[in-house]
Write an enzyme that holds these catalytic residues in place. Structure first.
Site, PDB file in Angstrom:
ATOM      1  N   GLY A 165       4.304   1.392   8.183  1.00  0.00           N
ATOM      2  CA  GLY A 165       4.084   1.380   9.622  1.00  0.00           C
ATOM      3  C   GLY A 165       5.115   0.531  10.346  1.00  0.00           C
ATOM      4  CG  MET A 166       7.191   2.141  13.417  1.00  0.00           C
ATOM      5  SD  MET A 166       7.565   3.036  14.945  1.00  0.00           S
ATOM      6  CE  MET A 166       8.237   4.563  14.274  1.00  0.00           C
ATOM      7  CG  ASP A 179     -16.540  -2.174  10.985  1.00  0.00           C
ATOM      8  OD1 ASP A 179     -15.980  -2.645  11.996  1.00  0.00           O
ATOM      9  OD2 ASP A 179     -17.556  -2.679  10.471  1.00  0.00           O
ATOM     10  CB  ALA A 195      -0.924  -0.003   1.222  1.00  0.00           C
ATOM     11  N   PRO A 196       0.457   2.297  -0.720  1.00  0.00           N
ATOM     12  CG  PRO A 196      -0.871   3.842  -1.864  1.00  0.00           C
ATOM     13  CD  PRO A 196      -0.741   2.384  -1.572  1.00  0.00           C
ATOM     14  N   GLY A 197       2.236   5.042   0.874  1.00  0.00           N
ATOM     15  CA  GLY A 197       2.326   5.759   2.142  1.00  0.00           C
ATOM     16  C   GLY A 197       3.535   5.326   2.937  1.00  0.00           C
ATOM     17  CE  LYS A 208      -4.014  -1.428   9.431  1.00  0.00           C
ATOM     18  NZ  LYS A 208      -4.723  -0.329  10.144  1.00  0.00           N
TER      19      LYS A 208
END
Length: 584
Positions: A324-325, A375, A319-321, A340
């Site tokens: 995350g850790m 959600d 996913a772009p961006g 995720k």
């Protein structure tokens, strides 16, 4: 009925009885919503929401135990379950809620086999029959109203038919407000109001502190949403707060960022079909979720993405961006969700564990999301075709989450993942936004933080990358590994330095406990984006004040529940009384 073993029939009947018991209990909790609304029992609303969500798992666990008790056979035999599935399909052939019963069977099977052996021969990967898309005939869920006596009379009939146990605060004022708003916008082009028809669902949609009367207005082949949000004035009377008449406003009311409605829906599929006529862009899965059948919403989503995979050929990609850790996040460009996966090891300085992260997501699923948290659906052993994964994504999953991954030449099975609606990360959105769009986004960002806080949720990590922008321009929080109840935080002011050394120090010279939060430091979230920071501070500088947060904590601890409106405050009707209007 085709002959199957007596054991298979007992298992199938036990599961169907369990489903019917679950559905009855679900309905009983739901039916209490009217009294909770009329008596303004807002704490009871939150308790009932959690009770109803927890009910499903409780009932499934009970049925799994009962299945073991109704037979001396080995319940781990797949052949036995294949027969039970076939028998169950026959038992529900004429069941009004066959599709939700199938999902319940699936849940029992998955609990029995720990989400293994997912195949249509063992459970209902596909439904036992196609959905019934015929017009509603034999079971009326709505009442139709004609405009033959004028718009005012039609609206009055609608309000009178709902039969609340407490009176309207000022019904004539509400009728006037509704009619003026409708004539100003959606009905401005209507030349003959006598040709109007309105279909109103008989059941009221309750959520938080509001009751929604939901229907559709028909004119010359056009279908327009007609939704009346009603509020309790706290003094034993009800008033209509506004009227909503666009597809977008209806979609926001039924958004994936909001808690599930309490609505008496004896046959949910028919409500979903009606709602689809006023929100044609919403998937069936979202609509099932919105009325409380989130487990079946998961089933509908799974079936829908399987169908999408057959008619698309793009590949799953990272996913772009900013990465995350805690999570590895991927998406299919042609499909509007993200997947995720919790990493096996978290990047520093994260100190949470996988168990804590799972608890955070569970906390969100049972919380009032006030339109500001996505959600999330949780899946075990989600199966993908390997040839649909990009090499880069497979390499990342192998490196960051190998324990969640099982692969062979044909399949990729991810043992545990979450699915969320895909949004554009706020930090990326700001890179191409105009000054006006930045200002609006910063207003939304601050409102999101405040509304979450009012619902006793502190996001923890409020970096812009942890918020997304929806297609309606709303800003939504979606990174849950640091969130906690607001009342567990200790909001403090940074002490003034006492020495030159303290003033020049790049490390805190004061003690910092684990729950301490220093709102003055929130300015750091805008590092590198002075335009966004200026826009934010012009509208939400109060968030830098530790006393703002302490006052909010005091209100929450005193039992106060804030109102969260799923529509613009400027759309709310003015509440002048009819008598005063007549004098003027």
């Amino acid at each position: 009925m085709t002959n199957h073993s007596p054991t298979a029939r007992r298992i199938a009947k036990t599961i169907l009885n369990g489903f019917d018991a679950y559905f009855a209990d679900f309905q009983n909790i739901t039916l209490g919503a009217k009294a909770r609304f009329e008596t303004a029992a807002w704490q009871g609303v939150h308790h009932a929401n959690k009770e109803r969500i927890d009910l499903y798992k409780t009932k499934v666990n009970q049925v799994v135990k009962l299945v073991h008790s109704v037979t001396s056979k080995d319940t781990t035999m797949l052949q036995l379950w294949g027969e039970a599935r076939a028998t169950f399909a026959q038992l529900i052939a004429n069941h009004s809620n066959y599709e939700i019963a199938e999902t319940f069977f699936n849940s029992v099977f998955c609990k029995q086999f720990n989400h293994a052996h997912i195949h249509d021969s063992n459970l209902f990967v596909k439904s036992s029959r196609p959905p019934d898309d015929k017009p509603l005939r034999d079971y009326s869920i709505y009442i139709s109203y004609s405009g033959r006596d004028g718009l005012e009379c039609m609206v009055e009939d609608i309000l009178n038919d709902y039969g609340f146990s407490i009176p309207w605060e000022d019904q004539q004022r509400d009728i006037r407000n509704i009619c003026e708003a409708m004539r100003a916008k959606p009905l401005a082009h209507v030349t003959d109001e006598k040709q109007l028809r309105v279909d109103m669902l008989e059941s009221v949609f309750y959520r938080n502190k509001a009751a929604y009367l939901v229907g559709r207005l028909m004119y010359a082949g056009e279908v327009i949403p007609f939704i009346l949000p009603c509020l309790n004035n706290g003094r034993g009377a009800i008033f209509v707060d506004t009227v909503l008449y666009s597809n977008d406003s209806a979609s926001i009311i039924f958004s994936f960022t909001r808690s599930y409605f309490m609505v008496d829906a004896p046959i949910p599929s028919r409500f979903v079909r009606f709602l689809s006529t006023i929100m044609p862009l919403k998937e069936r899965s979202e609509l099932y979720n919105s009325i409380g059948f989130h487990k079946h919403g998961k089933t509908e989503f799974y079936r829908h993405i399987l169908a999408h995979m057959k008619v698309s050929n793009d590949k799953f990609v990272i996913a772009p961006g900013i990465k995350g850790m805690v999570m590895s996040v991927f998406t299919l460009p042609s499909y509007p969700v993200v997947f995720k996966v919790i990493k096996d090891r978290f990047d520093r300085p994260k100190t949470v564990t996988e168990e804590i992260v799972r608890e955070k997501y569970k906390f969100v699923s049972r919380s009032d999301r006030v339109g500001r948290m996505a959600d999330t659906q949780e899946y075990t052993n989600f199966i993908f075709y390997r040839n649909r994964f990009s090499d880069e994504l497979l390499a990342e999953l192998k490196e960051l989450a190998p324990s969640k991954l099982h692969m062979d030449d044909k399949w990729v099975i991810i043992k545990h993942l979450y699915v969320e609606r895909r949004m554009e990360p706020l930090n990326l959105y700001l890179q191409h936004a105009s000054e006006e769009e930045i200002r609006e986004a910063m207003e939304e960002y601050g409102n999101a933080i405040k509304q979450l806080a009012a619902a006793n949720i502190f996001p923890g990590d409020m970096l812009l990358k942890n918020f997304g922008v929806t297609r309606h321009g709303r800003v939504v929080f979606y990174d849950y590994d640091e969130l906690c109840p607001l009342t567990e935080c200790n909001f403090r002011k940074i002490p003034e330095p006492q020495t030159v050394e303290q003033e020049l120090s790049d490390q805190p010279w004061y003690t910092v406990a684990e729950a301490d939060v220093f709102p003055e430091e929130f300015r750091l979230f805008f590092s590198g984006n002075p335009v966004a920071r200026k826009a934010f501070e012009s509208q939400h500088s109060d968030l830098y004040d530790y006393q703002f947060w302490q006052r909010l904590q005091d209100r929450i601890r005193a039992g106060h529940i804030e109102s969260a409106f799923p529509y613009r405050r400027k759309w709310r009707f003015k509440r002048r009384s009819s008598k005063r209007a007549e004098k003027e």
